[in-house]
Structure formats: structure tokens, C-alpha cells
Design a protein around this motif. Structure first.
Motif, PDB file in Angstrom:
ATOM      1  N   THR A  55       3.355  75.581 -18.115  1.00  0.00           N
ATOM      2  CA  THR A  55       2.807  74.224 -18.093  1.00  0.00           C
ATOM      3  C   THR A  55       2.023  73.941 -19.372  1.00  0.00           C
ATOM      4  O   THR A  55       2.203  72.907 -20.026  1.00  0.00           O
ATOM      5  CB  THR A  55       1.923  74.030 -16.841  1.00  0.00           C
ATOM      6  N   HIS A 134       0.823  69.075  -8.272  1.00  0.00           N
ATOM      7  CA  HIS A 134       1.259  69.463  -9.615  1.00  0.00           C
ATOM      8  C   HIS A 134       2.380  68.487  -9.993  1.00  0.00           C
ATOM      9  O   HIS A 134       3.559  68.834  -9.986  1.00  0.00           O
ATOM     10  CB  HIS A 134       1.763  70.908  -9.561  1.00  0.00           C
ATOM     11  N   ARG A 173       0.860  73.818  -4.583  1.00  0.00           N
ATOM     12  CA  ARG A 173       0.790  72.438  -5.095  1.00  0.00           C
ATOM     13  C   ARG A 173       2.170  71.963  -5.534  1.00  0.00           C
ATOM     14  O   ARG A 173       2.455  70.767  -5.527  1.00  0.00           O
ATOM     15  CB  ARG A 173      -0.192  72.384  -6.257  1.00  0.00           C
ATOM     16  N   ARG A 228       6.634  81.434  -5.251  1.00  0.00           N
ATOM     17  CA  ARG A 228       5.909  82.705  -5.326  1.00  0.00           C
ATOM     18  C   ARG A 228       4.861  82.769  -4.203  1.00  0.00           C
ATOM     19  O   ARG A 228       4.254  81.759  -3.853  1.00  0.00           O
ATOM     20  CB  ARG A 228       5.200  82.735  -6.685  1.00  0.00           C
ATOM     21  N   PRO A 268       9.820  77.410  -9.768  1.00  0.00           N
ATOM     22  CA  PRO A 268       8.937  76.840 -10.799  1.00  0.00           C
ATOM     23  C   PRO A 268       8.421  77.889 -11.779  1.00  0.00           C
ATOM     24  O   PRO A 268       7.888  77.533 -12.843  1.00  0.00           O
ATOM     25  CB  PRO A 268       7.774  76.264  -9.984  1.00  0.00           C
ATOM     26  N   GLY A 269       8.575  79.188 -11.419  1.00  0.00           N
ATOM     27  CA  GLY A 269       7.962  80.227 -12.221  1.00  0.00           C
ATOM     28  C   GLY A 269       6.458  80.246 -11.969  1.00  0.00           C
ATOM     29  O   GLY A 269       5.910  79.232 -11.526  1.00  0.00           O
TER      30      GLY A 269
HETATM   31  C1  NCD Z   1       3.103  77.098 -10.463  1.00  0.00           C
HETATM   32  C2  NCD Z   1       1.662  76.684 -10.471  1.00  0.00           C
HETATM   33  O1  NCD Z   1       0.867  77.153 -11.268  1.00  0.00           O
HETATM   34  O2  NCD Z   1       1.364  75.834  -9.651  1.00  0.00           O
HETATM   35  N1  NCD Z   1       3.657  77.393 -11.681  1.00  0.00           N
HETATM   36  C3  NCD Z   1       3.962  76.416 -12.586  1.00  0.00           C
HETATM   37  O3  NCD Z   1       3.163  75.575 -12.911  1.00  0.00           O
HETATM   38  N2  NCD Z   1       5.201  76.422 -13.104  1.00  0.00           N
HETATM   39  C4  NCD Z   1       3.489  77.955  -9.338  1.00  0.00           C
HETATM   40  C5  NCD Z   1       2.872  79.324  -9.196  1.00  0.00           C
HETATM   41  O4  NCD Z   1       1.844  79.655  -9.774  1.00  0.00           O
HETATM   42  O5  NCD Z   1       3.451  80.092  -8.424  1.00  0.00           O
END
Ligand code: NCD
Length: 312
Positions: A55, A134, A173, A228, A268-269
Motif C-alpha cells: 500500500t 481499506h 478491513r 491472511r 490482497p497480500g
Molecule cells: C492488508 C492490510 O494491511 O489490510 N494488506 C494490504 O493492504 N494489501 C491485509 C493484511 O494485512 O493481511
């Protein structure tokens, strides 16, 4: 649009404007010099109180491609560790010229507080607040779905597409923002997870929910979005047993093989390979995980542009 705080507050027109603008900007990425002068003289600050790879970097890339100036705030080593408040931090950044503040914060509602408090005049973008929302992640997910299922994505809704969101819904989120955005765009969303990881009151959401991942797979979803397990948001982290979780909720090769041929796999990673998703599936042709990352830059360009009034 002055701020981008949640997808819950986006109507269809606003969502389509952001997605269509992102498509226009994606064309820029394919140029030899992937840069536009659009936001010259505008300063974006990344104010991240939580870790981030994708992000934060993708907001930086988006700002660079639009020729904005970028300031990055590192919580570690900043005066926040000396007890400086969000108000003082934000006012300090604005005094240095911030026009847009991109904030990630462990407390749900921190970006909305910043936007409504009157402490600063900057536009605020929520880059993830606690387990709340998010919005740019959901927008990049919607963009990825549109591209996969519409040969001309511009203007298209997601009517009738079925999306299963699987895993730790209660702490996510990403899941919340996707529920609001994808249903606004006409998709059918099913939330899948163990009882402890589905939110209370999920029956009031505009979605289906189930504990049975295999049932969800057999209902032939167009997309499966794996999440995750966010142990850092679980206190002692013992809400569920790791072994049971992997057995019941991992997208294994066997489960992926039962999906329709055109179904896609999203994440989303950051991924935990071998936990919520098998490596083989993450790297398989049906995985669009790197398309999501790529689209993230275009969606964030669109968000920055629209918050500056959509002026070229
Ligand atoms: C997520 C987040 O931080 O909300 N990652 C992201 O922004 N791509 C999801 C996560 O932390 O598992």
C-alpha cells in the motif's frame, strides 16, 4: 470528493468514476515514460502507523507517476514515540505543505477523525484503519474483477459475479471494504470462515455467509479472495488452531482444481504460503495476485486525482 475514507460511503457513480479513471491511468503505465504532469506542485504525505509494503509503495508510485511531491513519515524514530498526538503530527505535516494525507492507523476511525476534526485542511485517504476499512484495496480488487470478466471494463458493473471472501473476516478491513464496494457494484458476496472469524451481526450484512469452504467452492464462485489470518489483531492469537484452520480453510490445489475453469484466485497480500493458500495455487494461471498489485497503482492515481478535483 474531498476525502476517501470508506467504500461504505461510495455510491455507484463515485465508484465507477474512480474505476474508470484508474483504467485511463493504466494506459499511462504502458508508456515509455510512465509519468504525467497532472499533480505537479501537490504534496502527498504517507502517514503510516502500521507496517505496509504494497500500500505504501503503491501510493508512492502513484504520486510519482502524477508528478506530485512525496513525504514519507516513519513512526519509528518520529516524535510519536515521544507521545506526539495525531493532531500535532498532522498539523506539523500540513505546515510543511501536505495537501493529501494518506493515513494507515491501528485504530478504526482515525482517518475519519482527521477528516472531520478541522485540525487540517488536507484531503485524507484511508490506507487501512484497524479492522474497519481499506477502500483503495477494495477498489483495486473491483478493478481486477472488471478486467477479468469484461473485455471493455470502462463503465461496467460487476452485476451477477459471485465472489467468495475466505478466512479471517472479523479482523479484515479488506473484507469489509470489499463487501460494501462489490455489492454496490452488483456482485454477490459470500463470506467464508470459522465461527470465531466471522463478525457478529454478519446476518445484517448484504452477503451470504458459511463456515463450509467446500460448500462455497462447490457453488462455483467466479472469484475466491483469500485472506491472511491476522494474528496480530487477536490478542493471544489462540482463537483457532492452526492445524484445523489449514485443514478447513486453506485454498489447496485440490480445492482450486474443483473451481470452474475461468474462476480466479485473489489475495490482497501479504500471503502466508502453505497456510491460507498453497504455493501452487498462488503461482497458478488462475491467480491474479500480481494484477491486483499492478492495479493498485492505477487505483491510487485515480484516488489522488479525484481528490484534487479531477483537474488535469
Ligand atoms: C492488508 C492490510 O494491511 O489490510 N494488506 C494490504 O493492504 N494489501 C491485509 C493484511 O494485512 O493481511
Amino acid at each position: 470528493m474531498k476525502h476517501l475514507l470508506s467504500t461504505q460511503e461510495l455510491d455507484v457513480d463515485q465508484a465507477l468514476t474512480l474505476l474508470d479513471t484508474a483504467e485511463e491511468f493504466q494506459a499511462v503505465a504502458n508508456r515509455q515514460v510512465p509519468k504525467l504532469p497532472t499533480l505537479r506542485g501537490v504534496t502527498m504525505v504517507n502517514l503510516f502507523f502500521e507496517d505496509s509494503t504494497r500500500t505504501r509503495l503503491s501510493f508512492e508510485a502513484a504520486a510519482q507517476r502524477l508528478s506530485a511531491d512525496i513525504m514519507t513519515f516513519q513512526v519509528h524514530g518520529s516524535s510519536v514515540s515521544k507521545g506526539e498526538s495525531l493532531k500535532d503530527t498532522a498539523q506539523t505535516l500540513e505546515a510543511m505543505g501536505a495537501d493529501i494525507i494518506v493515513i494507515r492507523h491501528p485504530s478504526s476511525g482515525a482517518p475519519a477523525t482527521l477528516a472531520s476534526s478541522g485540525w487540517v485542511n488536507s484531503s485524507i485517504i484511508n490506507a487501512g484503519d484497524g479492522a474497519h476499512e481499506h477502500p483503495t484495496q477494495a477498489l483495486l480488487d473491483a478493478m481486477t474483477l472488471r478486467q477479468r470478466f469484461h473485455s471493455e471494463p470502462r463503465g461496467a458493473l460487476l452485476t451477477g459475479l459471485s465472489v467468495a471472501i475466505v478466512g479471517d473476516i472479523v479482523h479484515s478491513r479488506v473484507a469489509r471494504s470489499n463487501v460494501f464496494l462489490l455489492t454496490t457494484l452488483g456482485a454477490k458476496v459470500t463470506l467464508v470462515g470459522p465461527p470465531a472469524l466471522l463478525p457478529q451481526g454478519v446476518d445484517d450484512w448484504p452477503v451470504h455467509s458459511t463456515y463450509d469452504f467446500d460448500d462455497a467452492i462447490d457453488s462455483a464462485p467466479d472469484a475466491v479472495m483469500m485472506l491472511r489470518v491476522q494474528r496480530e489483531r487477536m490478542g493471544d492469537g489462540s482463537l483457532i488452531s492452526h492445524k484445523d484452520y489449514v485443514r478447513n480453510y486453506s485454498l489447496t490445489r485440490a480445492r482450486a482444481d474443483r473451481l470452474p475453469q475461468d474462476s480466479i484466485v485473489m489475495h490482497p497480500g501479504p500471503m502466508n504460503r502453505g497456510v491460507e493458500i498453497a504455493s501452487h495455487v498462488a503461482d497458478s494461471p488462475r491467480s491474479v495476485i500480481l494484477d491486483q498489485v499492478r492495479n493498485g497503482v492505477s487505483v491510487r492515481m485515480a484516488a489522488l486525482y479525484e481528490l484534487r478535483g479531477g483537474q488535469a
